[in-house]
Design an enzyme around this catalytic site. Structure first.
Site, PDB file in Angstrom:
ATOM      1  N   HIS A  15      -6.639  -7.804  10.261  1.00 19.66           N
ATOM      2  CA  HIS A  15      -6.339  -7.519   8.999  1.00 19.66           C
ATOM      3  C   HIS A  15      -6.880  -6.100   8.883  1.00 19.66           C
ATOM      4  O   HIS A  15      -7.707  -6.383   8.718  1.00 19.66           O
ATOM      5  CB  HIS A  15      -6.486  -8.262   7.874  1.00 19.66           C
ATOM      6  CG  HIS A  15      -6.397  -7.859   6.673  1.00 19.66           C
ATOM      7  ND1 HIS A  15      -7.642  -8.490   5.480  1.00 19.66           N
ATOM      8  CD2 HIS A  15      -5.296  -7.993   5.937  1.00 19.66           C
ATOM      9  CE1 HIS A  15      -7.061  -8.424   4.536  1.00 19.66           C
ATOM     10  NE2 HIS A  15      -5.534  -8.032   4.634  1.00 19.66           N
TER      11      HIS A  15
ATOM     12  N   GLU B 158      -2.629  -5.579  11.375  1.00 15.37           N
ATOM     13  CA  GLU B 158      -1.893  -5.517   9.159  1.00 15.37           C
ATOM     14  C   GLU B 158      -2.725  -3.460   9.020  1.00 15.37           C
ATOM     15  O   GLU B 158      -4.137  -3.731   9.345  1.00 15.37           O
ATOM     16  CB  GLU B 158      -2.632  -6.522   8.501  1.00 15.37           C
ATOM     17  CG  GLU B 158      -1.369  -6.693   7.666  1.00 15.37           C
ATOM     18  CD  GLU B 158      -2.420  -5.431   6.145  1.00 15.37           C
ATOM     19  OE1 GLU B 158      -2.001  -4.886   5.193  1.00 15.37           O
ATOM     20  OE2 GLU B 158      -4.186  -5.588   6.846  1.00 15.37           O
TER      21      GLU B 158
ATOM     22  N   ASP C 250      -2.371  -0.973   5.742  1.00 16.37           N
ATOM     23  CA  ASP C 250      -2.255  -0.660   3.836  1.00 16.37           C
ATOM     24  C   ASP C 250      -1.511   1.437   4.519  1.00 16.37           C
ATOM     25  O   ASP C 250      -2.572   1.540   4.385  1.00 16.37           O
ATOM     26  CB  ASP C 250      -2.793  -0.775   3.316  1.00 16.37           C
ATOM     27  CG  ASP C 250      -3.339  -2.003   2.929  1.00 16.37           C
ATOM     28  OD1 ASP C 250      -2.572  -2.642   2.708  1.00 16.37           O
ATOM     29  OD2 ASP C 250      -4.635  -2.239   3.132  1.00 16.37           O
TER      30      ASP C 250
ATOM     31  N   HIS D  64      -5.732   0.659   0.872  1.00 12.88           N
ATOM     32  CA  HIS D  64      -5.860  -0.094   0.115  1.00 12.88           C
ATOM     33  C   HIS D  64      -4.971   0.568  -1.377  1.00 12.88           C
ATOM     34  O   HIS D  64      -4.526  -0.235  -1.681  1.00 12.88           O
ATOM     35  CB  HIS D  64      -6.278  -1.153   0.585  1.00 12.88           C
ATOM     36  CG  HIS D  64      -5.556  -2.175  -0.075  1.00 12.88           C
ATOM     37  ND1 HIS D  64      -6.651  -2.502  -1.393  1.00 12.88           N
ATOM     38  CD2 HIS D  64      -5.037  -3.379   0.193  1.00 12.88           C
ATOM     39  CE1 HIS D  64      -5.857  -4.298  -2.036  1.00 12.88           C
ATOM     40  NE2 HIS D  64      -5.101  -4.454  -0.573  1.00 12.88           N
TER      41      HIS D  64
ATOM     42  N   GLU E 282       1.982  -2.229   6.124  1.00 13.59           N
ATOM     43  CA  GLU E 282       2.736  -2.556   4.665  1.00 13.59           C
ATOM     44  C   GLU E 282       2.516  -1.318   4.006  1.00 13.59           C
ATOM     45  O   GLU E 282       1.399  -0.534   3.541  1.00 13.59           O
ATOM     46  CB  GLU E 282       1.307  -3.356   3.863  1.00 13.59           C
ATOM     47  CG  GLU E 282       1.195  -3.718   2.916  1.00 13.59           C
ATOM     48  CD  GLU E 282       0.269  -5.280   1.767  1.00 13.59           C
ATOM     49  OE1 GLU E 282       0.339  -4.850   0.953  1.00 13.59           O
ATOM     50  OE2 GLU E 282      -0.241  -5.094   2.151  1.00 13.59           O
TER      51      GLU E 282
END
Length: 261
Positions: A19, A46, A48, A61, A121
């Site tokens: 993450h 992952e 952002d 994020h 993301e």
């Protein structure tokens, strides 16, 4: 063999996904975090991605800068020349002071050099959902040297990034630009029509808050020909429950606890 069977047989990503690079062990969404995730053996991350005021795709994020940098205000309102000067590591620990915000281009180079996979993301600044989805997809086409409509695999068979978002409009923008790149709908609740939206967006995955997964939800997603992923899973009992349900991907902060194999 049905189309559903084909989709479910062709998933090329590792089960365990780090993450924001390495969870909480390093400053999130920085190259330091990616390096630490790699040091723990992870092969997929992952992150952002959002847009600067002048159109640079970079990692962050929040809409605002205060939590994870020494900057102030809405990040998407500022040019990359200003954002690139910020300290995105000092908030986490003295060891990481001076760590910059990375561009998606820098992250792409890291992943490609190590033959690692990426879940991007799409995290638009509020009000820029469509344009951010399009820009992230365009960046993926360019950085992974893909054909105009995109591709799910590279010439050597490795997967191209998985694009996910909580915002259907952002996924629609990505779909319009790069329909051949895999997409997934992120969910923090099972709002009315979520499955139809995921199908309509051509998603290959649904990525839920871990508590939303049960045998019924898994069966619904499987029946629609999509994969099942969960975030953010940090407890062994929770991870085992999801593995027992047959989930395809688990996003975790605890790269130090869960072996990535």
């Amino acid at each position: 063999m049905t189309a559903t069977d084909n989709a479910l047989q062709s998933w090329p990503y590792p089960c365990w996904i780090a993450h924001r690079g390495a969870g909480k062990l390093a400053p999130e969404n920085t190259l330091a975090a990616f390096r630490l995730g790699a040091a723990h053996g992870y092969r997929m991350y992952e992150c952002d991605a959002k847009l600067s005021a002048d159109g640079v795709v970079f990692l962050l994020h929040d809409d605002t800068l205060e939590r994870t940098s020494n900057g102030h205000g809405v990040a998407g309102d500022q040019p990359w020349t200003a954002l690139s000067q910020l300290d995105a590591g000092g908030w986490h620990s003295r060891r990481h002071a001076g760590e910059p915000l990375p561009t998606l281009e820098a992250v792409a180079r890291f992943c490609q050099a190590n033959h690692h996979a990426l879940n991007i993301e799409i995290k638009p600044t509020t009000g820029t959902e469509l344009v951010t989805g399009r820009a992230v997809a365009q960046a993926v086409l360019r950085l992974w040297h893909l054909p105009p409509n995109g591709s799910a695999t590279l010439p050597d068979g490795r997967p191209t990034p998985l694009l996910t978002s909580f915002q259907p409009e952002a996924l629609a923008g990505a779909q319009a630009v790069a329909p051949g790149v895999r997409r997934g709908l992120l969910l923090e609740s099972l709002w009315t029509g979520w499955l139809d939206v995921a199908v309509g967006l051509g998603c290959e995955a649904v990525v839920c808050d871990q508590v939303l997964w049960d045998a019924i939800t898994v069966a619904q997603v499987r029946q629609a020909g999509m994969r099942c992923l969960a975030y953010t899973v940090n407890e062994p009992a929770a991870a085992q429950r999801l593995l027992d349900l047959g989930l395809d991907g688990i996003i975790t902060d605890r790269v130090d606890l869960f072996p990535p194999g």
